[in-house]
Design a protein around this motif. Structure first.
Motif, PDB file in Angstrom:
ATOM      1  N   SER A  18      -5.071   6.427  -2.625  1.00  0.00           N
ATOM      2  CA  SER A  18      -5.102   6.563  -1.162  1.00  0.00           C
ATOM      3  C   SER A  18      -5.416   5.223  -0.504  1.00  0.00           C
ATOM      4  N   THR A  19      -6.194   4.379  -1.166  1.00  0.00           N
ATOM      5  CA  THR A  19      -6.475   3.036  -0.656  1.00  0.00           C
ATOM      6  C   THR A  19      -5.199   2.209  -0.669  1.00  0.00           C
ATOM      7  N   CYS A  20      -4.440   2.305  -1.735  1.00  0.00           N
ATOM      8  CA  CYS A  20      -3.171   1.580  -1.826  1.00  0.00           C
ATOM      9  C   CYS A  20      -2.221   2.030  -0.729  1.00  0.00           C
ATOM     10  N   VAL A  21      -2.145   3.333  -0.511  1.00  0.00           N
ATOM     11  CA  VAL A  21      -1.275   3.879   0.525  1.00  0.00           C
ATOM     12  C   VAL A  21      -1.703   3.352   1.888  1.00  0.00           C
ATOM     13  N   LEU A  22      -2.999   3.343   2.146  1.00  0.00           N
ATOM     14  CA  LEU A  22      -3.510   2.861   3.423  1.00  0.00           C
ATOM     15  C   LEU A  22      -3.113   1.405   3.656  1.00  0.00           C
ATOM     16  N   TYR A  23      -3.297   0.566   2.662  1.00  0.00           N
ATOM     17  CA  TYR A  23      -2.953  -0.851   2.807  1.00  0.00           C
ATOM     18  C   TYR A  23      -1.446  -1.048   2.984  1.00  0.00           C
ATOM     19  N   LEU A  24      -0.658  -0.285   2.260  1.00  0.00           N
ATOM     20  CA  LEU A  24       0.796  -0.402   2.404  1.00  0.00           C
ATOM     21  C   LEU A  24       1.267   0.095   3.768  1.00  0.00           C
ATOM     22  N   GLU A  25       0.646   1.148   4.274  1.00  0.00           N
ATOM     23  CA  GLU A  25       1.010   1.642   5.602  1.00  0.00           C
ATOM     24  C   GLU A  25       0.656   0.615   6.676  1.00  0.00           C
ATOM     25  N   ARG A  26      -0.502  -0.012   6.551  1.00  0.00           N
ATOM     26  CA  ARG A  26      -0.878  -1.079   7.486  1.00  0.00           C
ATOM     27  C   ARG A  26       0.103  -2.236   7.391  1.00  0.00           C
ATOM     28  N   ASN A  27       0.457  -2.576   6.154  1.00  0.00           N
ATOM     29  CA  ASN A  27       1.397  -3.666   5.939  1.00  0.00           C
ATOM     30  C   ASN A  27       2.738  -3.340   6.577  1.00  0.00           C
ATOM     31  N   ASN A  28       3.158  -2.102   6.474  1.00  0.00           N
ATOM     32  CA  ASN A  28       4.438  -1.702   7.061  1.00  0.00           C
ATOM     33  C   ASN A  28       4.398  -1.828   8.585  1.00  0.00           C
ATOM     34  N   LYS A  29       3.270  -1.496   9.188  1.00  0.00           N
ATOM     35  CA  LYS A  29       3.131  -1.675  10.640  1.00  0.00           C
ATOM     36  C   LYS A  29       3.266  -3.146  11.000  1.00  0.00           C
ATOM     37  N   ASP A  30       2.686  -4.007  10.181  1.00  0.00           N
ATOM     38  CA  ASP A  30       2.783  -5.446  10.427  1.00  0.00           C
ATOM     39  C   ASP A  30       4.218  -5.944  10.252  1.00  0.00           C
ATOM     40  N   VAL A  31       4.940  -5.380   9.296  1.00  0.00           N
ATOM     41  CA  VAL A  31       6.349  -5.739   9.098  1.00  0.00           C
ATOM     42  C   VAL A  31       7.147  -5.355  10.344  1.00  0.00           C
ATOM     43  N   LEU A  32       6.892  -4.161  10.858  1.00  0.00           N
ATOM     44  CA  LEU A  32       7.581  -3.707  12.068  1.00  0.00           C
ATOM     45  C   LEU A  32       7.228  -4.601  13.262  1.00  0.00           C
ATOM     46  N   HIS A  33       5.982  -5.054  13.311  1.00  0.00           N
ATOM     47  CA  HIS A  33       5.569  -5.960  14.383  1.00  0.00           C
ATOM     48  C   HIS A  33       6.317  -7.291  14.289  1.00  0.00           C
ATOM     49  N   LEU A  34       6.456  -7.822  13.082  1.00  0.00           N
ATOM     50  CA  LEU A  34       7.218  -9.067  12.910  1.00  0.00           C
ATOM     51  C   LEU A  34       8.666  -8.875  13.360  1.00  0.00           C
ATOM     52  N   ASN A  35       9.237  -7.747  12.999  1.00  0.00           N
ATOM     53  CA  ASN A  35      10.612  -7.446  13.396  1.00  0.00           C
ATOM     54  C   ASN A  35      10.723  -7.372  14.923  1.00  0.00           C
TER      55      ASN A  35
END
Length: 114
Positions: A18-35
């Protein structure tokens, strides 16, 4: 996600999926922000070379986003979580850090030359 968040991820015990999922979900939000940052009118290319750079950045961001979602999906499944290694997750963050740097370089081309 900033480099500090990546360091934070490395220090956390990530045996908990669940920690890994949380970090990946945050990372995905950051990817969308860069886009989203690349979609700004200030980033519109004025030359063919810049057009190609922008298209490549967007393609790589989309690929990273899809890869993150695939890993998150696998972590939610029981069998898939055993196949996802910590190294693969770390590579995702390394790819993100590289793309983050490339997006900043694209948005501030004068800083690369100085």
């Amino acid at each position: 996600m900033t480099t500090d968040s990546f360091k934070e991820f490395q220090e956390v015990s990530v045996s908990d999926k669940s920690t890994c999922v949380l970090y990946l979900e945050r990372n995905n939000k950051d990817v969308l922000h860069l886009n989203h940052m690349l979609a700004c009118y200030k980033c519109e290319p004025r030359t063919y070379e810049r057009f190609e750079q922008l298209a490549e950045l967007k393609r790589r961001l989309q690929k990273l986003c899809k890869s993150n979602l695939k890993i998150i999906s696998s972590l939610h499944k029981r069998k898939g979580s055993q196949m996802i290694g910590l190294d693969r997750i770390r590579k995702q963050f390394m790819k993100f850090n590289e793309l983050q740097r490339l997006v900043e370089d694209y948005r501030n081309p004068g800083l690369m030359m100085g």
